[in-house]
Design a protein around this motif. Structure first.
Motif, PDB file in Angstrom:
ATOM      1  N   GLY A  45       0.810  -1.214   0.000  1.00 22.84           N
ATOM      2  CA  GLY A  45       0.000   0.000   0.000  1.00 22.84           C
ATOM      3  C   GLY A  45       0.841   1.260   0.000  1.00 22.84           C
ATOM      4  O   GLY A  45       0.523   2.230  -0.707  1.00 22.84           O
ATOM      5  N   ARG A  46       1.908   1.266   0.786  1.00 21.81           N
ATOM      6  CA  ARG A  46       2.782   2.442   0.810  1.00 21.81           C
ATOM      7  C   ARG A  46       3.464   2.646  -0.536  1.00 21.81           C
ATOM      8  O   ARG A  46       3.738   3.788  -0.931  1.00 21.81           O
ATOM      9  CB  ARG A  46       3.828   2.292   1.925  1.00 21.81           C
ATOM     10  N   THR A  47       3.741   1.560  -1.235  1.00 23.10           N
ATOM     11  CA  THR A  47       4.369   1.679  -2.553  1.00 23.10           C
ATOM     12  C   THR A  47       3.410   2.300  -3.570  1.00 23.10           C
ATOM     13  O   THR A  47       3.763   3.241  -4.282  1.00 23.10           O
ATOM     14  CB  THR A  47       4.828   0.301  -3.047  1.00 23.10           C
ATOM     15  N   ILE A  48       2.193   1.776  -3.633  1.00 23.05           N
ATOM     16  CA  ILE A  48       1.205   2.275  -4.602  1.00 23.05           C
ATOM     17  C   ILE A  48       0.808   3.713  -4.285  1.00 23.05           C
ATOM     18  O   ILE A  48       0.489   4.498  -5.188  1.00 23.05           O
ATOM     19  CB  ILE A  48      -0.025   1.365  -4.626  1.00 23.05           C
ATOM     20  N   SER A  49       0.823   4.090  -3.004  1.00 25.19           N
ATOM     21  CA  SER A  49       0.410   5.442  -2.624  1.00 25.19           C
ATOM     22  C   SER A  49       1.342   6.516  -3.184  1.00 25.19           C
ATOM     23  O   SER A  49       1.000   7.697  -3.189  1.00 25.19           O
ATOM     24  CB  SER A  49       0.341   5.565  -1.097  1.00 25.19           C
ATOM     25  N   GLN A  50       2.531   6.117  -3.656  1.00 27.27           N
ATOM     26  CA  GLN A  50       3.466   7.071  -4.254  1.00 27.27           C
ATOM     27  C   GLN A  50       3.228   7.270  -5.758  1.00 27.27           C
ATOM     28  O   GLN A  50       3.971   8.016  -6.408  1.00 27.27           O
ATOM     29  CB  GLN A  50       4.900   6.574  -4.053  1.00 27.27           C
ATOM     30  N   SER A  51       2.214   6.640  -6.309  1.00 34.39           N
ATOM     31  CA  SER A  51       1.955   6.697  -7.747  1.00 34.39           C
ATOM     32  C   SER A  51       1.496   8.086  -8.175  1.00 34.39           C
ATOM     33  O   SER A  51       0.874   8.835  -7.411  1.00 34.39           O
ATOM     34  CB  SER A  51       0.890   5.661  -8.133  1.00 34.39           C
ATOM     35  N   ASP A  52       1.795   8.386  -9.414  1.00 37.58           N
ATOM     36  CA  ASP A  52       1.373   9.640 -10.039  1.00 37.58           C
ATOM     37  C   ASP A  52       0.489   9.273 -11.221  1.00 37.58           C
ATOM     38  O   ASP A  52       0.940   8.628 -12.176  1.00 37.58           O
ATOM     39  CB  ASP A  52       2.598  10.434 -10.491  1.00 37.58           C
ATOM     40  N   PHE A  53      -0.780   9.673 -11.169  1.00 34.45           N
ATOM     41  CA  PHE A  53      -1.743   9.321 -12.207  1.00 34.45           C
ATOM     42  C   PHE A  53      -1.814  10.457 -13.227  1.00 34.45           C
ATOM     43  O   PHE A  53      -2.144  11.602 -12.880  1.00 34.45           O
ATOM     44  CB  PHE A  53      -3.113   9.055 -11.584  1.00 34.45           C
ATOM     45  N   ARG A  54      -1.527  10.106 -14.477  1.00 28.02           N
ATOM     46  CA  ARG A  54      -1.438  11.122 -15.519  1.00 28.02           C
ATOM     47  C   ARG A  54      -2.460  10.871 -16.620  1.00 28.02           C
ATOM     48  O   ARG A  54      -2.549   9.767 -17.162  1.00 28.02           O
ATOM     49  CB  ARG A  54      -0.029  11.137 -16.128  1.00 28.02           C
ATOM     50  N   PHE A  55      -3.202  11.917 -16.965  1.00 28.78           N
ATOM     51  CA  PHE A  55      -4.127  11.868 -18.101  1.00 28.78           C
ATOM     52  C   PHE A  55      -3.383  12.401 -19.316  1.00 28.78           C
ATOM     53  O   PHE A  55      -3.038  13.586 -19.376  1.00 28.78           O
ATOM     54  CB  PHE A  55      -5.370  12.708 -17.809  1.00 28.78           C
TER      55      PHE A  55
END
Length: 379
Positions: A45-55
């Motif tokens: 969870g801590r790993t995925i929480s660092q994701s950057d979602f780009r359109f």
């Protein structure tokens, strides 16, 4: 003396010291299951929480309402990092997660819901509950973000294994406590049966005596005439040690980590195999999970026509390597002419630069363009 047996039966401390049978329920060791699951799930969870979602549209990032919801503030009560950590926790722990968009444009993770499945029509979700609020409407599959993690609920799959570990851990603790306890004999100079009043006074003194031994670093006990206490055994190093108990807990965490695809060395912070573990973790654990999330977002937030035109949602920040740590590789990628500088920026997670020169393919250490190379030395 019959009074002694009565004293022993009423004294819980003496029952323990004379190794009377003790019973441990596996439910008392439920924290073992919690430790193993929370350690591994929160790691992901801590790993995925660092994701950057780009359109992305025409290879350029778009800043819109969805960008704000997915990267800054999904709802009034959670930041983006908290939201995605909760998202992953529920996905892995419950084997599924449902996210709905409220009328106030908040992304909410459902605590409970009822899914109605159909063969040729989209599934629907009813009785969607978030905290203490239940939506009265029915959500269609194309209106929600819904992911499943595996074919079987993780906690249900591991219940049998946890029971075995809990039984073994309880027995190891029981043996350790009995090996390290203090045993003693109390001699009383009495030729007749004690009265109830004297028994009560004696019992109170014995309880106070053992309580002092158990809690105090240094215990001083007055020596009384006709009353003598002698230790017959002290705790030794035989039996289960503390290290063996820790090994059992570590083994349980290892089993959960193996199921989730987390390298054991990484979950325990073993730096000796850090680089290899990171590569394995990203490729076999985080990679498939990021792909699931990206596919669902692309399917639900973009139309088929827009996606086929090249528009897409990218999940960045986890899979990419550091450009600084791989500067030599980046240099070779550009110098070989296989990738443009914008291509390399994209591969390392950076956005493309709006400069036509960054899309040119160059070759050799002089960073010449192909046209310059053809018109110069080789012409």
């Amino acid at each position: 003396m019959s009074w002694l047996s009565n004293v022993l039966k009423r004294n819980s401390e003496l029952e323990w010291m004379f190794d009377l049978d003790l019973t441990y329920e596996t439910d008392h060791r439920a924290y073992l299951k919690k430790i193993a699951l929370e350690t591994c799930i929160n790691f992901i969870g801590r790993t995925i929480s660092q994701s950057d979602f780009r359109f992305m549209k025409d290879k350029k990032r778009q800043f819109n309402d969805w960008h704000y919801l997915l990267n800054v503030r999904p709802n009034t009560d959670q930041s983006a990092a908290d939201f995605w950590q909760s998202f992953v926790h529920r996905l892995i722990y419950e084997n599924e997660v449902l996210v709905v968009l409220s009328d106030s444009n908040d992304l909410l993770i459902a605590d409970d819901f009822t899914r109605e499945e159909y063969a040729v029509y989209p599934d629907t979700f009813k009785n969607v509950t978030v905290k203490d609020f239940t939506f009265q409407r029915t959500f269609q599959m194309d209106e929600v973000i819904y992911l499943t993690y595996n074919n079987e609920k993780l906690t249900k799959f591991m219940d049998g294994m946890f029971d075995d570990y809990a039984n073994l851990f309880s027995r190891m603790i029981e043996v350790s406590l009995r090996n390290y306890q203090i045993r003693g004999i109390v001699n009383i100079d009495s030729t007749q049966e004690l009265s109830n009043e004297n028994q009560a006074k004696l019992q109170k003194f014995i309880d106070k005596l053992f309580d002092t031994f158990r809690k105090a670093t240094v215990a001083l006990v007055p020596k009384l005439k006709g009353f003598e206490y002698n230790e017959v055994a002290k705790g030794d190093n035989k039996g289960q040690s503390f290290e063996e108990l820790m090994k059992l807990k570590k083994s349980l965490i290892d089993d959960v980590a193996n199921i989730l695809g987390i390298p054991n060395a990484l979950i325990h912070g073993d730096l000796a195999e850090y680089e290899t573990s990171i590569k394995s973790y990203v490729k076999f654990c985080i990679g498939p999970l990021v792909k699931k999330i990206a596919d669902e977002l692309n399917a639900k937030l973009l139309t088929k026509e827009d996606f086929l035109k090249g528009d897409k949602i990218e999940v960045r920040g986890v899979m990419e390597k550091s450009a600084i740590e791989n500067a030599n590789n980046a240099d070779k990628m550009v110098a070989s002419g296989a990738w443009s500088r914008n291509d390399v920026r994209e591969k390392f997670g950076d956005e493309r630069v709006d400069d036509p020169r960054m899309d040119e393919y160059v070759i050799t250490k002089n960073y010449q363009t192909l046209d310059e190379l053809e018109g110069g030395e080789n012409k």
